[in-house]
Design an enzyme around this catalytic site. Structure first.
Site, PDB file in Angstrom:
ATOM      1  N   ASP A  29       0.857  -1.177   0.000  1.00 11.67           N
ATOM      2  CA  ASP A  29       0.000   0.000   0.000  1.00 11.67           C
ATOM      3  C   ASP A  29       0.894   1.228   0.000  1.00 11.67           C
ATOM      4  O   ASP A  29       1.972   1.234   0.629  1.00 11.67           O
ATOM      5  CB  ASP A  29      -0.924   0.029   1.214  1.00 11.67           C
ATOM      6  CG  ASP A  29      -1.896   1.192   1.150  1.00 11.67           C
ATOM      7  OD1 ASP A  29      -2.913   1.055   0.432  1.00 11.67           O
ATOM      8  OD2 ASP A  29      -1.643   2.225   1.787  1.00 11.67           O
ATOM      9  N   GLU A  31       1.098   5.632   0.256  1.00 10.81           N
ATOM     10  CA  GLU A  31       0.504   6.941   0.521  1.00 10.81           C
ATOM     11  C   GLU A  31       1.219   7.932  -0.373  1.00 10.81           C
ATOM     12  O   GLU A  31       2.437   7.840  -0.571  1.00 10.81           O
ATOM     13  CB  GLU A  31       0.640   7.337   1.993  1.00 10.81           C
ATOM     14  CG  GLU A  31      -0.029   6.386   2.967  1.00 10.81           C
ATOM     15  CD  GLU A  31      -1.514   6.203   2.729  1.00 10.81           C
ATOM     16  OE1 GLU A  31      -2.151   7.146   2.211  1.00 10.81           O
ATOM     17  OE2 GLU A  31      -2.036   5.118   3.026  1.00 10.81           O
ATOM     18  N   HIS A 169      -5.454   4.821   6.581  1.00 14.26           N
ATOM     19  CA  HIS A 169      -4.763   5.633   5.582  1.00 14.26           C
ATOM     20  C   HIS A 169      -3.275   5.783   5.866  1.00 14.26           C
ATOM     21  O   HIS A 169      -2.662   6.771   5.439  1.00 14.26           O
ATOM     22  CB  HIS A 169      -5.414   7.024   5.459  1.00 14.26           C
ATOM     23  CG  HIS A 169      -6.823   6.971   4.956  1.00 14.26           C
ATOM     24  ND1 HIS A 169      -7.167   6.617   3.663  1.00 14.26           N
ATOM     25  CD2 HIS A 169      -8.001   7.206   5.609  1.00 14.26           C
ATOM     26  CE1 HIS A 169      -8.479   6.646   3.533  1.00 14.26           C
ATOM     27  NE2 HIS A 169      -9.012   6.996   4.704  1.00 14.26           N
ATOM     28  N   ASP A 174      -2.820  -0.201   6.327  1.00 12.30           N
ATOM     29  CA  ASP A 174      -3.701  -0.582   5.221  1.00 12.30           C
ATOM     30  C   ASP A 174      -3.230  -1.880   4.575  1.00 12.30           C
ATOM     31  O   ASP A 174      -4.063  -2.701   4.150  1.00 12.30           O
ATOM     32  CB  ASP A 174      -3.747   0.536   4.185  1.00 12.30           C
ATOM     33  CG  ASP A 174      -4.533   1.753   4.677  1.00 12.30           C
ATOM     34  OD1 ASP A 174      -4.984   1.715   5.838  1.00 12.30           O
ATOM     35  OD2 ASP A 174      -4.690   2.723   3.907  1.00 12.30           O
TER      36      ASP A 174
END
Length: 575
Positions: A29, A31, A169, A174
Site C-alpha cells: 500500500d 501513501e 490511511h 492498510d
C-alpha cells in the site's frame, strides 16, 4: 504400467499450476501527495505472506521532494516535517524491489499503487521486474454480492472479513488490513475450484459467475489427447432424460483445453451461451492427436451439435459428372452413384464447380446444353456452335462421329493429364495479356486454379481410398511413435508406441485389432471426404514412415502440375 505410461498419466506442473499455499504474496500500500501526474510517494508499507503466515514487513516514509497538500496531510497524518529527512524514492525503490522479488504483488485498487511504483522505476531508470499483480478490488467485485457489502472500499471489506487491523490511511496499517481481506477472498473462491495462482489471476477477469462456477467440470478430466463433448440433459414429462450434445472439440490436452472455456481467454460469444446452457462435459481419450481429430469429425457428423460451425455439413458436397448418354456432357450432382460414370471433385459449392467446368469448356468444345439428344435424329444447333464453342454433335455427321474422342480427351483431363487444359487455356491467357486485357486473363487464371485444385484433390482422395490398408508411423513428442492403420481412406485403428517399446510389435497388434472396413464405390473413401483428406494430410507430413502399403498409393504423373508464368506462353512446370 510402464514408466512412460505412468508419466503420461500424471498431470504436469504446468497443468496443475502453482498451488496457492505455495505462492508468496507481497501486499503493498502507498501513501502519496495526490493522484495527479505530479504526485509523489510519501510512504510505502508492505507485508509478505505465504500459506497464511506472515514472512516479513516493509515500511518506510519517503521524501516526495515537494509540499504535501493540507487535505492529504489531514487524511494520512503525514506532514512535511515527518518526511523532510527521509530517503527519496530512488533510494527506497531498490530495497522494496528486493523485498518483493519473485512474489505476487497484491494491492487494493492495484492500478493506483502499482502504477506509482512503475512510474518511479521509469523515472530512475530501473527495470520493472514484471511481478504478477492481484487487485483485491477486482477480486471482491467478482466474489461478493451486493447484499453482502454495499461497496468494495478497503474499510468496508476489512469490517466484513473482521480484519485484525483497521485501515487508517497509513501504508503499513492498510497493507495489514488488505492481507486479511485477501485471505478472506481466497477462502471464498476456494469453493469455486480456484486453487492455483493461474486460477486466481484468471478469476479477476471479466467472466460471468455462472460460467466460472462450472470450471470444476475440468478438474477430473484427463490430460491426454482426445475429444470432449459439452452436453445438456433435458428432462421429459415422463421422467426420462435425453442428452443433447452441444459442442464437440479436440485437444492434445483435454483438461487444459476445457478449462479455457470458463476463462476470459474464450472470447467467442456463442461459447458463452453454450457453457451457460450445458449441464456437463465428458471426454474420450485417444491414442494420438490424429485419432482425436478423426473422432471429432465423426461425433460432429453423428450429433450435429448446434454450437459447432466447422464440419457440420461434411456430406454437403458437389461433384461434376461426365454423363453416359448419346452425347455425354458435364453435370453438377450432389452425390456419387455406382452408375459407371466418371465423377470429378468434390467441390464445396456450386460456384467452385462452375468455375472449374468453365476451364474445361475453354479447352474442349464439349456440349454444354442440358437437353437429351438423339444419336439417330438430328436437332438444331445452339448459339455455342456458331461461336465455335461446341462441335454440335446434335447435328450428327462428322461432328457426332468425332465426339467420342473429344469425350475421352475430357475424361483424361479429369483423371490423368492436366497439360492439355493448361496449354490451351494458357495460350489464350497469353494473348489476353499481350492485348493488355488483364481482367479477362485473371478470370481464366481463376478458372485454371479451380480446375487444377479439383483434379489434385480428387487424385489425393482416390489414391488413399483405393488402398485396402496403409500402416504408417510418426515420431511422437515423447520419443515414441504414433501408429495409424488406414483402410480404404478410413482410420481403422490408432496406437501409441511408448519409448522403449518395439513399434513393429505395436503395429502388428494394432492391425490385428483394427476395424474391418468394407470398400464403397470405386475411388471413393469408406469415410467422409473430410476424414480422408485429414488422413491424406497426415500421410504427407514430413517424417511419416510407411510401414506397410497394400495397394498403390500413387498419382498420375501429369496431375500435379500448374501453369508457369515464367516459361513462356502456355508453358507448364511440375510442382
Amino acid at each position: 504400467m510402464t514408466d512412460a505410461a505412468y508419466r503420461a498419466s500424471q498431470p504436469s506442473f504446468e497443468d496443475l499450476g502453482t498451488p496457492l499455499p505455495e505462492v508468496t504474496f507481497v501486499v503493498v500500500d502507498l501513501e502519496t501527495t495526490g493522484s495527479g501526474a505530479d504526485s509523489a510517494i510519501t510512504e510505502i508499507g508492505a507485508v509478505k505472506v505465504r500459506g497464511g503466515r506472515i514472512l516479513g514487513e516493509f515500511q518506510t516514509l519517503v521524501n516526495p521532494g515537494g509540499h504535501i497538500p493540507a487535505m492529504v496531510a489531514v487524511l494520512t497524518g503525514i506532514t512535511d516535517s515527518m518526511v523532510l529527512h527521509q530517503p527519496r524514492i530512488g533510494q527506497v525503490l531498490p530495497s522494496f524491489l528486493e523485498f518483493s522479488r519473485g512474489s505476487v504483488l497484491v494491492a487494493h485498487n492495484a492500478g493506483f499503487d502499482i502504477g506509482f511504483l512503475k512510474r518511479a522505476c521509469v523515472d530512475h531508470d530501473v527495470d520493472w521486474p514484471g511481478n504478477a499483480v492481484v487487485d483485491t478490488v477486482a477480486l471482491a467485485r467478482q466474489v461478493l454480492l451486493r447484499d453482502e457489502v454495499p461497496n468494495c472500499k478497503l474499510g468496508t471489506l476489512a469490517a466484513h472479513f473482521r480484519a485484525a487491523t483497521t485501515p487508517d490511511h497509513r501504508a503499513l496499517s492498510d497493507a495489514r488490513a488488505t492481507v486479511d481481506v485477501l485471505h478472506g477472498l481466497l477462502e471464498r473462491i476456494g469453493n469455486l475450484g480456484v486453487d492455483s495462482l493461474e486460477d486466481l489471476l484468471e478469476f479477476t477477469r471479466r467472466v460471468s459467475p455462472q460460467r466460472r462456477a462450472k470450471r470444476v467440470w475440468a478438474k477430473d478430466l484427463p490430460t491426454s489427447p482426445g475429444v470432449y463433448c459439452f452436453y445438456a440433459d433435458h428432462m421429459h414429462d415422463d421422467g426420462t432424460t435425453r442428452r443433447e450434445v452441444l459442442y464437440v472439440g479436440k485437444s492434445k490436452n483435454i483438461r487444459t483445453r476445457v478449462r479455457t472455456y470458463f476463462t476470459a481467454s474464450e472470447k467467442r460469444g456463442r461459447m458463452e451461451e453454450m457453457v451457460r446452457v450445458a449441464t456437463g462435459v465428458e471426454a474420450h481419450v485417444c491414442a494420438t492427436p490424429l485419432e482425436a481429430e478423426v473422432r471429432e469429425l465423426r461425433l460432429i457428423r453423428s450429433h450435429a451439435p448446434r454450437y459447432n460451425r466447422r464440419s457440420r455439413n461434411q456430406d454437403r458436397l458437389l461433384w461434376v459428372k461426365l454423363t453416359q448418354e448419346a452425347f455425354p456432357r458435364l453435370s453438377v450432382v450432389r452425390a456419387v452413384a455406382d452408375d459407371g460414370c466418371q465423377y470429378w471433385g468434390p467441390f464445396r459449392n456450386r460456384q467452385a464447380a462452375d468455375e472449374a467446368m468453365l476451364a474445361l469448356y475453354d479447352a474442349f468444345p464439349i456440349r454444354q446444353c442440358t437437353k437429351r439428344l438423339s444419336a439417330r435424329k438430328p436437332s438444331q444447333a445452339c448459339a455455342l456452335a456458331e461461336m465455335s464453342r461446341c462441335t454440335a454433335p446434335c447435328q450428327l455427321g462428322e461432328a457426332a462421329q468425332a465426339y467420342p474422342e473429344l469425350v475421352e480427351q475430357v475424361r483424361q483431363a479429369l483423371t490423368h493429364d492436366v497439360r492439355p487444359v493448361l496449354g490451351r487455356v494458357g495460350r489464350r491467357m497469353g494473348r489476353l495479356v499481350t492485348q493488355e486485357r488483364f481482367e479477362e486473363a485473371a478470370v481464366l487464371s481463376t478458372r485454371l486454379e479451380g480446375y487444377t485444385r479439383a483434379t489434385v484433390r480428387g487424385q489425393r482422395l482416390g489414391s488413399v481410398a483405393r488402398c485396402p490398408q496403409i500402416v504408417a508411423a510418426l515420431r511422437a513428442d515423447d520419443g515414441g511413435w504414433m501408429i495409424h492403420v488406414i483402410r480404404y481412406g478410413r482410420l481403422a485403428a490408432a496406437a501409441h508406441s511408448a519409448p522403449g517399446e518395439v513399434p513393429q510389435r505395436i503395429a502388428r497388434e494394432t492391425v490385428a485389432l483394427a476395424e474391418t472396413v468394407v470398400p464403397t464405390r470405386p475411388g471413393m473413401p469408406a469415410a467422409t471426404i473430410e476424414e480422408c483428406e485429414l488422413l491424406a494430410s497426415w500421410l504427407e507430413t514430413p517424417g511419416v514412415r510407411l510401414m506397410e502399403v497394400d495397394g498403390e498409393w500413387s498419382w498420375p504423373i501429369h496431375v500435379g502440375i500448374s501453369l508457369s508464368q515464367t516459361q513462356g506462353e502456355g508453358g507448364v512446370q511440375v510442382v
